[in-house]
Design a protein around this motif. Structure first.
Motif, PDB file in Angstrom:
ATOM      1  N   GLY A  69       0.815  -1.208   0.000  1.00 21.90           N
ATOM      2  CA  GLY A  69       0.000   0.000   0.000  1.00 21.90           C
ATOM      3  C   GLY A  69       0.850   1.261   0.000  1.00 21.90           C
ATOM      4  O   GLY A  69       0.574   2.210  -0.756  1.00 21.90           O
ATOM      5  N   LEU A  70       1.896   1.284   0.815  1.00 21.34           N
ATOM      6  CA  LEU A  70       2.792   2.447   0.865  1.00 21.34           C
ATOM      7  C   LEU A  70       3.503   2.648  -0.470  1.00 21.34           C
ATOM      8  O   LEU A  70       3.625   3.776  -0.961  1.00 21.34           O
ATOM      9  CB  LEU A  70       3.822   2.268   1.987  1.00 21.34           C
ATOM     10  N   ALA A  71       3.983   1.544  -1.056  1.00 25.98           N
ATOM     11  CA  ALA A  71       4.654   1.641  -2.365  1.00 25.98           C
ATOM     12  C   ALA A  71       3.683   2.102  -3.443  1.00 25.98           C
ATOM     13  O   ALA A  71       4.048   2.878  -4.342  1.00 25.98           O
ATOM     14  CB  ALA A  71       5.251   0.281  -2.734  1.00 25.98           C
ATOM     15  N   SER A  72       2.428   1.665  -3.348  1.00 23.87           N
ATOM     16  CA  SER A  72       1.420   2.079  -4.332  1.00 23.87           C
ATOM     17  C   SER A  72       1.152   3.574  -4.240  1.00 23.87           C
ATOM     18  O   SER A  72       0.982   4.249  -5.268  1.00 23.87           O
ATOM     19  CB  SER A  72       0.118   1.301  -4.105  1.00 23.87           C
ATOM     20  N   VAL A  73       1.109   4.090  -3.023  1.00 24.59           N
ATOM     21  CA  VAL A  73       0.907   5.532  -2.842  1.00 24.59           C
ATOM     22  C   VAL A  73       2.071   6.310  -3.470  1.00 24.59           C
ATOM     23  O   VAL A  73       1.864   7.279  -4.215  1.00 24.59           O
ATOM     24  CB  VAL A  73       0.776   5.877  -1.347  1.00 24.59           C
ATOM     25  N   ALA A  74       3.294   5.870  -3.190  1.00 26.13           N
ATOM     26  CA  ALA A  74       4.472   6.563  -3.722  1.00 26.13           C
ATOM     27  C   ALA A  74       4.507   6.515  -5.248  1.00 26.13           C
ATOM     28  O   ALA A  74       4.695   7.546  -5.918  1.00 26.13           O
ATOM     29  CB  ALA A  74       5.744   5.944  -3.142  1.00 26.13           C
ATOM     30  N   LEU A  75       4.311   5.332  -5.817  1.00 29.31           N
ATOM     31  CA  LEU A  75       4.362   5.194  -7.272  1.00 29.31           C
ATOM     32  C   LEU A  75       3.161   5.872  -7.942  1.00 29.31           C
ATOM     33  O   LEU A  75       3.294   6.462  -9.012  1.00 29.31           O
ATOM     34  CB  LEU A  75       4.409   3.718  -7.647  1.00 29.31           C
TER      35      LEU A  75
END
Length: 269
Positions: free
Chosen positions: A221-227
């Motif tokens: 989820g955190l990586a999805s927000v960043a990307l």
């Protein structure tokens, strides 16, 4: 140096990802995907009521989402067919909310922002509310993790262990309502369920323990927000849908490489 609005957007997205990860794991384990969707759709009705009574949108969304979740839980306990009941509640709440917003006098509302999120316009006040709700929801899940997990795996075992499954259902319902209220500004009513389900589904094929799945869902989820935010700025696409699209890419990657990872683990034993 990152712009201030982008930092606020990243922090708001991170708050949603931190709590949506472990909560999404429970949504998948309990097969509550449609339940989460119905609760999220009810958020639009909460927006309409908040605007009509000049109240906080967060408070209006939270009250309506909680009412929807509790109603669904009670109907489930009475033996009603949940797929039909949730379908009626979900689409009715969304339709009534859209109609109600159009009837609110002297208020111009950008429906796109409420349906698909407007994370780039998050203010400092919004950020404080989002993180406050995220801390409460995450605290509930951490506090009740073991009882929730036991009640999810086997209600009879939970009852025999002195755990009240209905109380754990209520805890999960409250956490879900909080997530719906805090995520409305970030990804919108139509995509909240996706933030709960997609990262957790991606982590499921990679994890070996419930805790590993919850942690993996949070990281994804955190990586999805960043990307998603990076892609939104680069390609000028809507931020909320871009975040969910990034999560979907992670799901596809986990679907492809998950079996390979499991084979490697089995070979290493």
């Amino acid at each position: 140096m990152l712009d201030d609005f982008l930092i606020r957007a990243a922090l708001a997205g991170a708050a949603v990802a931190l709590v949506a990860g472990p909560l999404g794991a429970f949504v998948i384990w309990r097969r509550m995907a449609y339940f989460g969707d119905a609760t999220a759709h009810a958020a639009v009705l909460g927006v309409a009521l908040a605007l009509a009574f000049e109240a906080s949108v967060f408070a209006g969304t939270l009250v309506v989402a909680l009412a929807m979740a509790v109603t669904a839980v009670r109907l489930k306990g009475r033996g009603h067919a949940m797929d039909a009941i949730l379908g009626v509640l979900s689409h009715s709440a969304l339709a009534i909310g859209l109609v109600a917003i159009s009837l609110v006098p002297a208020v111009r509302v950008d429906l796109t922002a409420w349906l698909f999120g407007d994370i780039l316009s998050v203010s400092r006040a919004d950020l404080a509310v989002i993180w406050g709700a995220a801390v409460v929801a995450l605290g509930l899940l951490v506090w009740r993790w073991r009882p929730l997990l036991t009640a999810t795996l086997n209600t009879e075992l939970a009852a025999a262990s002195g755990i009240d499954p209905r109380r754990e259902d209520l805890t999960l319902t409250l956490a879900l309502a909080l997530v719906v209220a805090l995520a409305l500004k970030v990804v919108g009513a139509l995509l909240i369920a996706a933030m709960l389900i997609v990262p957790a589904a991606a982590a499921r094929s990679l994890a070996r323990t419930p805790e590993g799945m919850a942690l993996g869902a949070t990281v994804i989820g955190l990586a999805s927000v960043a990307l998603g935010l990076q892609g939104s700025l680069r390609f000028d696409t809507p931020a909320g849908p871009s975040i969910v699209t990034a999560a979907a890419v992670f799901f596809v990657l986990s679907f492809v490489f998950g079996p390979l990872l499991r084979a490697v683990r089995s070979h290493g034993r």
